[in-house]
Design an enzyme around this catalytic site. Structure first.
Site, PDB file in Angstrom:
ATOM      1  CD  GLU A  57      -2.600  -1.082   2.675  1.00 36.44           C
ATOM      2  OE1 GLU A  57      -2.823   0.046   3.139  1.00 36.44           O
ATOM      3  OE2 GLU A  57      -3.076  -2.123   3.134  1.00 36.44           O
TER       4      GLU A  57
ATOM      5  CE  LYS B 183       4.460   4.791   7.207  1.00 35.67           C
ATOM      6  NZ  LYS B 183       4.217   6.159   7.581  1.00 35.67           N
TER       7      LYS B 183
ATOM      8  CG  ASP C 148       3.433  12.746   5.449  1.00 36.02           C
ATOM      9  OD1 ASP C 148       3.534  12.188   6.549  1.00 36.02           O
ATOM     10  OD2 ASP C 148       3.957  13.838   5.179  1.00 36.02           O
TER      11      ASP C 148
ATOM     12  CE1 TYR D  60      -4.366   1.580   8.416  1.00 33.11           C
ATOM     13  CE2 TYR D  60      -3.998   3.568   7.126  1.00 33.11           C
ATOM     14  CZ  TYR D  60      -3.960   2.895   8.335  1.00 33.11           C
ATOM     15  OH  TYR D  60      -3.514   3.539   9.454  1.00 33.11           O
TER      16      TYR D  60
ATOM     17  CE  LYS E 112       8.488   6.043   7.259  1.00 27.33           C
ATOM     18  NZ  LYS E 112       9.144   7.001   8.101  1.00 27.33           N
TER      19      LYS E 112
ATOM     20  CB  CYS F 148      48.897  24.998   3.186  1.00 27.09           C
ATOM     21  SG  CYS F 148      48.359  23.857   1.906  1.00 27.09           S
TER      22      CYS F 148
ATOM     23  CB  CYS G 195      52.573  23.752   0.168  1.00 28.70           C
ATOM     24  SG  CYS G 195      51.576  25.223   0.498  1.00 28.70           S
TER      25      CYS G 195
ATOM     26  CB  CYS H 187      46.902  27.419   0.698  1.00 26.43           C
ATOM     27  SG  CYS H 187      48.566  27.197   0.067  1.00 26.43           S
TER      28      CYS H 187
ATOM     29  CB  CYS I 287      49.738  24.961  -2.785  1.00 29.60           C
ATOM     30  SG  CYS I 287      48.939  23.688  -1.805  1.00 29.60           S
TER      31      CYS I 287
HETATM   32  S1  IVH Z   1      -1.306  -0.135   7.504  1.00 26.93           S
HETATM   33  C1  IVH Z   1      -0.147  -1.497  12.191  1.00 26.93           C
HETATM   34  N1  IVH Z   1      -1.496   1.347   5.370  1.00 26.93           N
HETATM   35  O1  IVH Z   1       1.566   4.622   8.696  1.00 26.93           O
HETATM   36  C2  IVH Z   1      -0.454  -0.310  11.365  1.00 26.93           C
HETATM   37  N2  IVH Z   1      -0.723   2.333   7.380  1.00 26.93           N
HETATM   38  O2  IVH Z   1       3.299   3.209  11.364  1.00 26.93           O
HETATM   39  C3  IVH Z   1      -0.880  -0.784  10.024  1.00 26.93           C
HETATM   40  N3  IVH Z   1      -0.188   4.702   7.153  1.00 26.93           N
HETATM   41  O3  IVH Z   1       0.375   5.603  11.512  1.00 26.93           O
HETATM   42  C4  IVH Z   1      -1.006   0.353   9.175  1.00 26.93           C
HETATM   43  N4  IVH Z   1      -0.737   4.911   5.041  1.00 26.93           N
HETATM   44  O4  IVH Z   1      -1.550   5.388   9.948  1.00 26.93           O
HETATM   45  C5  IVH Z   1      -1.179   1.299   6.675  1.00 26.93           C
HETATM   46  N5  IVH Z   1      -1.739   2.554   3.424  1.00 26.93           N
HETATM   47  C6  IVH Z   1      -1.411   2.501   4.707  1.00 26.93           C
HETATM   48  C7  IVH Z   1      -0.945   3.625   5.410  1.00 26.93           C
HETATM   49  C8  IVH Z   1      -0.604   3.496   6.744  1.00 26.93           C
HETATM   50  C9  IVH Z   1      -0.288   5.544   6.110  1.00 26.93           C
HETATM   51  C10 IVH Z   1       0.276   5.100   8.497  1.00 26.93           C
HETATM   52  C11 IVH Z   1      -0.524   4.527   9.616  1.00 26.93           C
HETATM   53  C12 IVH Z   1       0.455   4.448  10.749  1.00 26.93           C
HETATM   54  C13 IVH Z   1       1.777   4.464  10.068  1.00 26.93           C
HETATM   55  C14 IVH Z   1       2.508   3.172  10.259  1.00 26.93           C
END
Ligand code: IVH
Length: 664
Positions: A117, A119, A121, A227, A313, A407, A410, A425, A430
């Site tokens: 998935e 991730k 932010d 998710y 990451k 230096c 030299c 220098c 040099c």
């Molecule tokens: S699964 C056990 N899927 O990332 C946690 N987490 O430390 C399982 N996050 O704060 C999380 N996008 O909120 C999952 N597609 C995604 C996510 C996601 C962002 C965040 C989640 C958690 C952190 C993981």
């Protein structure tokens, strides 16, 4: 590191991490970047893995989130909301698989597959439905108890208020986030009001969801992705959970994908490193989950994290490491630059072992000592630098650094520059300076001789085959044969490559000479204005001063360079070696005449230097420093800080496609 040292380090890391986590989760404040904090957490995690008996229940690796805010009602999560461990490289991912494989039978190991998935932010969210109606919504809080944000969540349009399920109780988890567009709009407003800007979209999402007044939350246009569904027993795989969530009316991320093995996971991760820019929201990695729910459960939980999932990451532009030593480097203009020798560490996907410290003042400003733990970073393709010293992690064994007085190459007494915070220098002969000038002379933006880089130059100099850059034009294949392990074929190629550069445009030649303060653009200005090397040599200080693009410092340094006896001899040597300098043609007024361009980031279809040449061929100018006088800012992939400055100045920013049209 022995056990005692590890114990000390672990103790200090925990203190520092706890301090920053408290700031972040409770106070919504930030003193160091997410990337730097992640890097510290990863170091702690690795140390605890190496010494499992040192893990304590109160370690930051064992707990989740922060403490709920006082103002919100508290809600207890029926199932604890966990967090994820981080991986930063393919090796980390292999380690993870190896760790969990040990807990599985051979057959289970063979069946392992994954769901990947994006991730997001944002902020973790729990939704509790009773008889199909949204009853409560909560933040993660400390994992066991979160904040009741039900009223606020109801303003998020993508969260269904009713769902079609027979289940009496259903708990769904996901991420609430803000789009890049909203984020920029909110920051633009902040700026207009003269208020502090938000560091990242997650901060805004967190700030918006924790508003006591839901009207403010509503105005922020938050979005969400679901998710996980906790107590739906009908699904065998994580992939099925997503299908089920979709069926129930939740917004799920369409880019998430099933991956049959680790190779597919690595490909998915690579793909999104490249494509993340195109998404309308920020992502900071890929969440990789064991697809088979029964296996995921069997793997269980350590501390706060499930074994069966990991956050892979993206390469970060900040990380933490230790400064093993500080050395000084002598540049081609004699400038003395202190350089931090680092414990090697991965940064934006490559391993780094050095970071520039710029000058003595910078070391003072940072308060840096040898042995310190530091945050290092880099923006775009720039060389890494030290951003901050983590003073709290000191052991007492760190040593202060003092700049040398002579230096290192030299032994000439160093001089303090009157205009810059620099030591120099002053010795033109040099050896260290000459070596650097040599590297510069053949470098990509200068003569750009194929196959002639610092390593070969070092060998040529060390064998006494060349003394200055003019000598390379006299090299014969036989001379190169004298170098150890230099094959006949490569000798032939190198001599050919050198011969090809015997004709060189004046601007490139001026730049290659490595005169202090003369960059690529100034070299072009000088070549255009004077038209030939002879005219440049004859020019007086007043002639240089009269040039509009050149300040007094630059004028002084070019003038002094051409007056110097050694330099005059060098120019004669080039002439005798058969170097032909091509004078620029008086440029006809091209279609870009009067227009100034600046480039940031890399271009896909054209080399940046070539792009600049095209602009100049068409009568335009290029520059390296951002100012109000720029007509076009060409932004390529991964643009640097220039882009931000350009946005602040309200300059005309164009992409590669538009640029190509302009030069067609
Ligand atoms: S699964 C056990 N899927 O990332 C946690 N987490 O430390 C399982 N996050 O704060 C999380 N996008 O909120 C999952 N597609 C995604 C996510 C996601 C962002 C965040 C989640 C958690 C952190 C993981």
């Amino acid at each position: 590191m022995d056990k005692k040292q590890a114990q000390e380090r672990i103790k200090k890391l925990r203190e520092v991490i706890n301090y920053h986590r408290y700031l972040y989760h409770v106070q919504d404040k930030q003193e160091i970047s997410d990337a730097a904090l992640d890097s510290l957490k990863k170091e702690l995690f690795n140390l605890e893995q190496a010494h499992p008996d040192l893990i304590t229940p109160d370690s930051p690796t064992q707990r989740v989130g922060g403490v709920p805010l006082k103002e919100f009602k508290k809600l207890v999560h029926k199932t604890r909301m966990l967090s994820l461990n981080d991986a930063f490289s393919a090796d980390d991912m292999r380690d993870w698989l190896e760790r969990i494989s040990k807990l599985l039978t051979l057959q289970e190991k063979d069946q392992l597959d994954f769901y990947c998935e994006l991730k997001i932010d944002g902020l973790a969210l729990e939704l509790e439905y009773q008889n199909g109606m949204l009853k409560t919504a909560s933040t993660r809080g400390d994992g066991s108890v979160g904040e009741d944000i039900t009223q606020n969540i109801k303003t998020v349009q993508s969260v269904p208020l009713t769902i079609n399920t027979k289940e009496k109780e259903l708990v769904v988890r996901g991420e609430v986030f803000i789009s890049k567009k909203e984020f920029n709009a909110i920051n633009a407003l902040q700026k207009e009001k003269g208020l502090a800007l938000y560091a990242n979209p997650r901060n805004v999402a967190a700030g918006s969801i924790r508003q006591l007044d839901p009207k403010i939350t509503a105005s922020r246009n938050l979005d969400s992705f679901a998710y996980d569904v906790i107590n739906d027993v009908s699904c065998d795989t994580h992939e099925q959970k997503h299908a089920r969530l979709k069926e129930l009316g939740f917004k799920i991320n369409p880019h998430n994908a099933y991956c049959a093995n680790l190779e597919a996971v690595l490909r998915f991760h690579q793909r999104w490193i490249k494509e993340r820019e195109k998404l309308p929201y920020e992502i900071d990695g890929v969440v990789v989950i064991i697809n088979n729910n029964a296996l995921f459960e069997k793997l269980g939980v350590v501390g706060k994290t499930p074994r069966g999932a990991i956050a892979f990451k993206f390469p970060q532009n900040q990380t933490t490491t230790k400064v093993q030593d500080i050395r000084v480097q002598v540049g081609r203009t004699g400038a003395i630059t202190p350089v931090a020798i680092l414990e090697p560490v991965a940064l934006t996907g490559i391993t780094i072992s050095r970071a520039t410290l710029h000058n003595e003042d910078e070391i003072k400003r940072l308060g840096l000592k040898i042995g310190d733990s530091v945050i290092v970073g880099r923006a775009g393709d720039v060389i890494p630098d030290v951003i901050k010293v983590l003073v709290e992690l000191r052991t007492g064994k760190e040593k202060p650094f003092t700049m040398p007085r002579v230096c290192p190459s030299c032994r000439t007494k160093l001089e303090k520059s009157e205009t810059e915070a620099l030591l120099r220098c002053p010795n033109i002969k040099c050896p260290a300076r000459q070596r650097r000038s040599f590297y510069h002379f053949v470098s990509k933006k200068a003569l750009d001789i194929d196959g002639l880089g610092p390593k070969i130059i070092d060998r040529l100099l060390d064998e006494g085959l060349v003394q200055d850059p003019a000598d390379i034009f006299e090299l014969k294949e036989g001379d190169l044969a004298a170098l150890d392990r230099f094959a006949e074929k490569s000798a032939e190629n190198l001599v050919k490559a050198i011969a090809q550069k015997k004709q060189i445009p004046l601007a490139k030649f001026i730049y290659a000479l490595g005169i202090r303060n003369i960059g690529e653009e100034t070299a072009v200005d000088l070549a255009r204005h004077f038209g030939s090397l002879e005219k440049l040599q004859q020019a007086t200080l007043e002639d240089f001063d009269a040039l509009s693009d050149i300040g007094p410092i630059v004028a002084e340094s070019v003038h002094a360079w051409f007056l110097d006896k050694n330099n005059k001899e060098l120019l004669d040597k080039f002439d005798n070696a058969g170097l032909k300098i091509q004078n620029p043609q008086k440029s006809a007024k091209g279609k870009l005449s009067g227009k100034t361009f600046i480039f940031t980031g890399t271009l896909d279809s054209i080399d940046r230097n070539l792009a600049k040449e095209k602009v100049r061929d068409l009568g335009g100018q290029t520059t390296e420093s951002i100012s109000k006088n720029i007509d076009f800012v060409v932004a390529g992939n991964e643009p640097g800080s220039k882009l931000n400055k350009a946005q602040t100045l309200g300059l005309n920013i164009i992409g590669e496609k538009e640029f190509l049209k302009l030069i067609q």
